[in-house]
Scaffold this motif. Structure first.
Motif, PDB file in Angstrom:
ATOM      1  N   VAL A  11      57.986  98.089  56.518  1.00 43.27           N
ATOM      2  CA  VAL A  11      59.182  98.725  57.077  1.00 43.27           C
ATOM      3  C   VAL A  11      58.899 100.195  57.374  1.00 43.27           C
ATOM      4  O   VAL A  11      59.246 100.703  58.452  1.00 43.27           O
ATOM      5  N   ILE A  12      58.260 100.878  56.441  1.00 51.96           N
ATOM      6  CA  ILE A  12      57.936 102.293  56.660  1.00 51.96           C
ATOM      7  C   ILE A  12      57.003 102.448  57.855  1.00 51.96           C
ATOM      8  O   ILE A  12      57.173 103.361  58.673  1.00 51.96           O
ATOM      9  N   ASP A  13      56.023 101.541  57.981  1.00 49.53           N
ATOM     10  CA  ASP A  13      55.126 101.583  59.150  1.00 49.53           C
ATOM     11  C   ASP A  13      55.921 101.437  60.445  1.00 49.53           C
ATOM     12  O   ASP A  13      55.657 102.143  61.435  1.00 49.53           O
ATOM     13  N   LEU A  14      56.898 100.531  60.458  1.00 48.57           N
ATOM     14  CA  LEU A  14      57.716 100.326  61.660  1.00 48.57           C
ATOM     15  C   LEU A  14      58.630 101.522  61.911  1.00 48.57           C
ATOM     16  O   LEU A  14      58.847 101.909  63.066  1.00 48.57           O
ATOM     17  N   PHE A  15      59.148 102.133  60.844  1.00 48.32           N
ATOM     18  CA  PHE A  15      59.935 103.360  61.005  1.00 48.32           C
ATOM     19  C   PHE A  15      59.073 104.457  61.636  1.00 48.32           C
ATOM     20  O   PHE A  15      59.532 105.200  62.508  1.00 48.32           O
ATOM     21  N   GLU A  16      57.833 104.568  61.178  1.00 48.28           N
ATOM     22  CA  GLU A  16      56.925 105.593  61.717  1.00 48.28           C
ATOM     23  C   GLU A  16      56.614 105.324  63.187  1.00 48.28           C
ATOM     24  O   GLU A  16      56.531 106.255  63.996  1.00 48.28           O
ATOM     25  N   LEU A  17      56.462 104.051  63.528  1.00 45.14           N
ATOM     26  CA  LEU A  17      56.211 103.698  64.923  1.00 45.14           C
ATOM     27  C   LEU A  17      57.425 104.047  65.784  1.00 45.14           C
ATOM     28  O   LEU A  17      57.288 104.602  66.878  1.00 45.14           O
ATOM     29  N   GLN A  18      58.610 103.775  65.269  1.00 46.29           N
ATOM     30  CA  GLN A  18      59.825 104.123  65.999  1.00 46.29           C
ATOM     31  C   GLN A  18      59.921 105.635  66.206  1.00 46.29           C
ATOM     32  O   GLN A  18      60.276 106.104  67.294  1.00 46.29           O
ATOM     33  N   ARG A  68      64.256 110.597  55.060  1.00 48.88           N
ATOM     34  CA  ARG A  68      65.373 110.103  54.248  1.00 48.88           C
ATOM     35  C   ARG A  68      65.483 108.583  54.293  1.00 48.88           C
ATOM     36  O   ARG A  68      65.695 107.935  53.266  1.00 48.88           O
ATOM     37  N   ARG A  69      65.334 108.006  55.481  1.00 48.88           N
ATOM     38  CA  ARG A  69      65.459 106.550  55.585  1.00 48.88           C
ATOM     39  C   ARG A  69      64.277 105.862  54.920  1.00 48.88           C
ATOM     40  O   ARG A  69      64.438 104.798  54.329  1.00 48.88           O
ATOM     41  N   SER A  70      63.099 106.470  54.997  1.00 49.58           N
ATOM     42  CA  SER A  70      61.921 105.884  54.348  1.00 49.58           C
ATOM     43  C   SER A  70      62.091 105.849  52.833  1.00 49.58           C
ATOM     44  O   SER A  70      61.619 104.930  52.169  1.00 49.58           O
ATOM     45  N   ALA A  71      62.784 106.861  52.294  1.00 48.99           N
ATOM     46  CA  ALA A  71      63.017 106.909  50.848  1.00 48.99           C
ATOM     47  C   ALA A  71      64.021 105.846  50.403  1.00 48.99           C
ATOM     48  O   ALA A  71      64.112 105.545  49.207  1.00 48.99           O
ATOM     49  N   ARG A  72      64.755 105.265  51.344  1.00 46.25           N
ATOM     50  CA  ARG A  72      65.796 104.282  51.002  1.00 46.25           C
ATOM     51  C   ARG A  72      65.408 102.851  51.369  1.00 46.25           C
ATOM     52  O   ARG A  72      66.241 101.948  51.315  1.00 46.25           O
TER      53      ARG A  72
END
Length: 201
Positions: A79-86, A187-191
């Protein structure tokens, strides 16, 4: 859902399964039984199986050799990888292919901060008019589907972070917007653990 005379059973199956996934019909880790899905959408198993194979190629569905198809169960690191890609896609839309602040303001003019960050992100990406970027971003958003629904449900009731990003755009402060996007990402990565728990992991 479809008649036997459907002229494009593969297209109908693809649309139906994609719609189920995007609507939250599947839970992470759920086995997708071809015959059951086919009966539900009123099609034969063959186009449904082909649709699942296509969606597996996009990463929206997972194919496990010898076991069939499953709705993906993302890990926290995925999920964090996909957040970073976004986040990278948003930077690209804002810096690599700028169309001007006016275009960006127009793109976000109809965004309600209470609709959540994803609505804003979609508008930023779409205003780039870069088809490859838009397609890649849609695929990431689809893979994150359950997580994004959980994120929206757990968002601040005031919509404050999204409102601040929209204000930065309206004021033409792109450096401030990029900073706020980075802060939002942290913040979203921490959650992520909370998002996964709520999404049914």
């Amino acid at each position: 859902m479809h008649t036997e005379e459907c002229r494009d059973p593969y297209g109908a199956a693809l649309g139906a399964v994609r719609q189920f996934a995007e609507a939250g019909r599947f839970t992470p880790g759920e086995a997708l039984v071809v015959t059951e899905l086919a009966a539900e959408v009123g099609l034969s198993p063959t186009p449904v199986r082909e649709a699942l194979a296509c969606l597996a190629g996009e990463g929206l569905i997972e194919r496990r050799r010898g076991r069939g198809y499953f709705y993906p169960q993302l890990t926290a690191s995925e999920v964090i990888d996909l957040f970073e890609l976004q986040l990278a896609f948003l930077h690209a839309a804002l810096t690599l292919h700028p169309r001007g602040v006016g275009s960006l303001r127009k793109a976000v003019s109809g965004i309600d901060p209470l609709d959540g960050a994803q609505a804003l992100f979609d508008a930023i990406i779409d205003q780039s008019a870069n088809k490859a970027l838009m397609t890649a971003h849609r695929r990431v958003a689809r893979r994150l589907g359950p997580v994004l629904r959980a994120e929206r449900a757990m968002a601040e009731p005031s919509g404050e972070p999204v409102w601040q990003m929209i204000e930065a755009i309206n004021e033409g402060q792109l450096p401030d917007l990029l900073h706020r996007l980075q802060t939002y990402h942290y913040r979203r990565s921490a959650r992520v653990a909370a998002f996964l728990k709520r999404s049914g992991r």
